[in-house]
Design an enzyme around this catalytic site. Structure first.
Site, short mmCIF file in Angstrom:
data_model
loop_
_atom_site.label_atom_id
_atom_site.label_comp_id
_atom_site.label_asym_id
_atom_site.label_seq_id
_atom_site.Cartn_x
_atom_site.Cartn_y
_atom_site.Cartn_z
N GLY A 12 0.78 -1.27 0.05
CA GLY A 12 -0.17 -0.04 -0.22
C GLY A 12 0.93 1.28 -0.18
O GLY A 12 1.98 1.23 -0.55
N SER A 129 3.21 -1.07 10.31
CA SER A 129 2.06 -0.18 10.32
C SER A 129 1.77 0.34 11.62
O SER A 129 2.29 0.05 12.36
CB SER A 129 0.86 -1.33 10.23
OG SER A 129 1.07 -2.17 9.02
N LEU A 162 6.77 8.59 6.87
CA LEU A 162 6.46 9.44 5.82
C LEU A 162 4.98 10.05 5.75
O LEU A 162 4.15 9.49 6.21
CB LEU A 162 6.88 8.43 4.63
CG LEU A 162 5.46 7.40 4.37
CD1 LEU A 162 4.53 7.76 3.32
CD2 LEU A 162 6.34 6.45 3.60
N ALA A 221 2.16 9.42 19.17
CA ALA A 221 2.47 10.66 19.79
C ALA A 221 2.73 11.53 18.83
O ALA A 221 2.26 12.76 18.85
CB ALA A 221 3.56 10.67 21.03
N GLY A 270 -9.68 21.78 8.10
CA GLY A 270 -9.52 20.70 8.88
C GLY A 270 -8.52 19.62 8.28
O GLY A 270 -8.20 19.63 6.98
N CYS A 275 -4.13 8.83 8.64
CA CYS A 275 -3.29 8.58 9.93
C CYS A 275 -3.77 9.55 11.04
O CYS A 275 -4.03 8.75 12.24
CB CYS A 275 -1.72 9.00 9.80
SG CYS A 275 -1.02 7.57 8.65
N GLN A 277 -6.62 11.30 12.30
CA GLN A 277 -7.62 10.86 13.15
C GLN A 277 -7.74 9.47 13.81
O GLN A 277 -7.97 9.40 14.70
CB GLN A 277 -8.96 11.09 11.99
CG GLN A 277 -10.12 10.60 12.92
CD GLN A 277 -11.46 11.06 12.15
OE1 GLN A 277 -11.56 12.37 11.88
NE2 GLN A 277 -12.42 10.27 12.02
C1 UDX Z 1 0.79 12.42 8.41
C2 UDX Z 1 2.13 12.45 9.13
O1 UDX Z 1 2.84 13.94 8.64
C3 UDX Z 1 3.16 11.59 8.96
O2 UDX Z 1 4.52 11.69 9.65
C4 UDX Z 1 2.64 9.95 9.33
O3 UDX Z 1 3.79 9.10 8.83
C5 UDX Z 1 1.30 9.92 8.53
O4 UDX Z 1 0.39 10.98 8.76
P1 UDX Z 1 0.08 12.49 6.08
O5 UDX Z 1 -1.32 12.32 6.59
O6 UDX Z 1 0.44 11.79 4.79
O7 UDX Z 1 1.18 12.18 6.97
O8 UDX Z 1 0.10 14.30 5.42
P2 UDX Z 1 0.44 15.18 6.25
O9 UDX Z 1 1.46 16.49 5.60
O10 UDX Z 1 0.86 15.32 7.68
O11 UDX Z 1 -1.20 16.07 6.31
C6 UDX Z 1 -2.15 15.74 7.03
C7 UDX Z 1 -3.66 16.51 6.94
O12 UDX Z 1 -3.06 17.81 7.79
C8 UDX Z 1 -3.83 16.97 5.42
O13 UDX Z 1 -5.14 16.96 5.30
C9 UDX Z 1 -3.15 18.37 5.52
O14 UDX Z 1 -3.71 19.23 4.37
C10 UDX Z 1 -3.33 19.04 6.95
N1 UDX Z 1 -2.37 20.16 7.38
C11 UDX Z 1 -1.20 19.85 7.51
C12 UDX Z 1 -2.99 21.12 7.66
O15 UDX Z 1 -4.11 21.45 7.78
N2 UDX Z 1 -2.18 22.28 8.09
C13 UDX Z 1 -0.74 22.24 8.35
O16 UDX Z 1 -0.05 22.94 8.70
C14 UDX Z 1 -0.42 20.96 7.83
P1 ADP Z 2 -1.33 1.82 4.00
O1 ADP Z 2 -1.83 3.38 3.97
O2 ADP Z 2 -1.07 1.60 5.77
O3 ADP Z 2 -0.18 1.57 3.50
P2 ADP Z 2 -2.96 0.53 2.21
O4 ADP Z 2 -4.46 0.11 2.50
O5 ADP Z 2 -2.69 1.49 1.32
O6 ADP Z 2 -2.62 0.98 3.88
O7 ADP Z 2 -2.13 -0.91 2.12
C1 ADP Z 2 -2.57 -1.98 2.88
C2 ADP Z 2 -2.17 -3.16 1.97
O8 ADP Z 2 -2.07 -4.37 2.64
C3 ADP Z 2 -3.63 -3.66 0.98
O9 ADP Z 2 -3.00 -3.45 -0.34
C4 ADP Z 2 -3.90 -4.83 1.57
O10 ADP Z 2 -4.50 -5.60 0.36
C5 ADP Z 2 -2.84 -5.41 1.86
N1 ADP Z 2 -2.91 -6.55 3.10
C6 ADP Z 2 -3.90 -6.62 4.00
N2 ADP Z 2 -3.81 -7.82 4.65
C7 ADP Z 2 -3.01 -8.60 4.21
C8 ADP Z 2 -2.37 -9.87 4.55
N3 ADP Z 2 -2.75 -10.56 5.35
N4 ADP Z 2 -1.63 -10.48 3.53
C9 ADP Z 2 -0.90 -9.53 2.28
N5 ADP Z 2 -1.55 -8.23 2.17
C10 ADP Z 2 -2.45 -7.74 2.92
#
Ligand code: UDX
Ligand code: ADP
EC number: 1.1.1.22
Length: 476
Positions: A12, A129, A162, A221, A270, A275, A277
């Site tokens: 994923g 994960s 990331l 955290a 918002g 991640c 929420q």
């Molecule tokens: C987040 C964390 O940053 C990352 O470290 C973790 O591994 C996964 O969750 P992500 O959700 O991919 O990453 O994107 P991020 O850039 O953190 O933005 C999350 C949300 O917050 C977005 O909707 C973004 O638009 C919003 N955001 C971000 C704001 O509204 N204001 C900001 O200043 C920063």
């Molecule tokens: P993330 O954002 O955490 O990477 P995704 O939904 O993008 O989550 O990806 C998770 C992937 O894990 C999906 O492609 C799903 O098919 C795969 N998956 C879930 N359970 C298993 C499993 N038991 N074996 C192999 N793949 C799995």
């Protein structure tokens, strides 16, 4: 312990990019990413990767077929690997105990059971994960209850930090890599083995090791602190709108304090994404289970503020449009939860669309990257709307000018760079008057838009056109 083969379970948003970068940086290691979904694996093996991420294609192409493979041969790949990374999805539970808050660990559990079932040699198992604190212990329990003679497991926590849209540079140049593991000689050996992989491109001082639970909690955290900053600045944005203060100025003022720092202080409609929420809810649930209701209530408020911000912005659209949007065309610019990704999980744009559709608005959606089928699937989720309503009220376009043509308003929901480059005079001419722009991401040049004749509303700042068309904050 020598690592020559890595198996990553889950292809994923996390597993795909992170293993592509490992393969790219470790030519002496063979990395195979496996998934249950044949369709997803086929996409990873094609020219059309299943996720859009700047720079990802180049990295994948540089090593796919050499030391990077995508496969559905899960058993064989597990058997051959010394190190197994679990990066399956851990969504919020939608049923039973902890519904709506706890993480659903069924995919992790089934991956762990699969490892125990097929492994014929000892493995290092890495939990990548996001999981609740002590999940590694559950994985360990499953593995050790089912292990075969002579097969031993060391379970490590190695959370991924990331962010989508910047995943490749985050992976290439991380602030830190976190590895948690058992503080035993075998545990240390496993930590060293995983650390060796990262040392191919990451300086030793950025690889932090600690006990497993600290590592698991640190991930929750980190996301909770980031989400909290956004909710904090969004709370300030409401005060700004009520007083005439400007939230960008407030962000700048507080961000220059080195103790606070400038990043993640961008007020918005918002936060979204898979991640924030989920992880904050996870933390709330954990606190409740630990009988810490005050801690739970504290973090819950970060979510409440986010809900409030989305609702407040949607309400402003309705009230500015003379308290009714029924049968009015409204262009939605952006459906992804942030720019440079096609991911729509928890996107605030969906909330805005849902709210406008409940008021019978005709929404016309344009996003540069999100697949139309994905938009329809999100909108027809039972919690949002039904197919009949979507057919009646929604159009999805491939052209922003078409989306805005004949519309009463444009709502900017995602901060895509291209939105800043449009010909807003041409758009204005094609819209009904008065023409409104609701800039939920504060990305446009509001001064110029006002001069073109638009009514502009944005987050955290009140705008009026004065006699010489100069933008100014509205006095209370
Ligand atoms: C987040 C964390 O940053 C990352 O470290 C973790 O591994 C996964 O969750 P992500 O959700 O991919 O990453 O994107 P991020 O850039 O953190 O933005 C999350 C949300 O917050 C977005 O909707 C973004 O638009 C919003 N955001 C971000 C704001 O509204 N204001 C900001 O200043 C920063
Ligand atoms: P993330 O954002 O955490 O990477 P995704 O939904 O993008 O989550 O990806 C998770 C992937 O894990 C999906 O492609 C799903 O098919 C795969 N998956 C879930 N359970 C298993 C499993 N038991 N074996 C192999 N793949 C799995």
């Amino acid at each position: 312990m020598k690592i020559t083969k890595i198996c990553c379970i889950g292809a994923g948003y996390v597993g795909g990019p992170s293993c592509a970068v490992i393969a790219h940086k470790c030519p002496d290691v063979t990395v195979t990413v496996v998934d249950l979904s044949q369709e997803r694996i086929d996409q990873w093996n094609s020219d059309n990767l299943p996720i859009f991420e700047p720079g990802l294609e180049e990295v994948v192409k540089s090593c796919r077929g050499k030391n990077l493979f995508f496969s559905t041969e899960i058993d064989k790949t597990i058997i051959e690997a010394e190190l197994i990374i679990i990066s399956v999805n851990t969504p919020t539970k939608t049923y039973g105990l902890g519904k709506g808050r706890a993480a659903d660990l069924k995919y992790i559990e089934s991956a762990a059971r699969k490892i125990a079932e097929v492994s014929t040699s000892s493995k290092v198992v890495v939990e990548k994960s996001t999981v609740p604190v002590k999940a590694a212990e559950s994985v360990n329990n499953i593995l050790s209850a089912n292990h075969k003679h002579g097969v031993r497991y060391q379970v490590l926590s190695n959370p991924e930090f990331l962010a989508e849209g910047t995943a490749i540079s985050d992976l290439l140049f991380p602030d830190r890599v976190l590895i948690g593991g058992p503080q035993t000689p075998e545990g240390r050996e496993a930590i060293d083995a995983l650390s060796w992989v990262y040392q191919h491109w990451i300086p030793m001082e950025k690889i932090i090791t600690m006990n497993t639970w600290s590592s698991e909690l640190s991930k929750l955290a980190a996301n909770a602190f980031l989400a909290q900053r956004i909710s904090s600045i969004n709370a300030m944005s409401a005060i700004c709108e009520a007083t005439g203060a400007d939230v960008s100025e407030v962000s700048h003022a507080i961000g220059t304090d080195t103790r606070i720092g400038a990043r993640f202080l961008q007020a918005s409609i918002g936060f979204g994404g898979s991640c924030f929420q989920k992880d904050v809810l996870n933390l709330v649930y954990l606190s409740e289970c630990l009988n810490l209701p005050e801690v739970a209530a504290y973090w819950q408020q970060v979510i409440e503020m986010n809900e409030y911000q989305k609702r407040r912005f949607a309400n402003r659209i309705i009230s500015a449009l003379f308290n009714t949007v029924a049968n009015k065309k409204i262009a939605i610019f952006g459906f992804a939860f942030k720019k440079d990704t096609a991911d729509t999980r928890e996107t605030p744009s969906l909330y805005i669309c849902k709210y406008l559709m409940e008021e019978a608005a005709l929404v016309s959606i344009y996003d540069p990257k999100v697949d139309h089928k994905q938009i329809v699937s999100d909108l027809t989720d039972p919690a949002v709307s039904d197919k009949e309503t979507v057919d009646k009220l929604v159009t999805i376009t491939t052209d922003p000018y078409e989306a805005a043509k004949g519309a009463h308003a444009i709502v900017i929901c995602t901060e895509w760079d291209e939105f800043k480059t449009y010909n807003y005079q041409r758009i204005y001419d094609s819209m009904l008057k008065p023409a409104f722009i609701f800039d939920g991401r504060m990305i446009l040049d509001h001064q110029s838009l006002l001069e073109l004749g638009y009514h502009v509303e944005t987050v955290g700042r009140r705008l009026v056109r004065n006699s010489v068309n100069r933008l100014q904050a509205m006095p209370k």
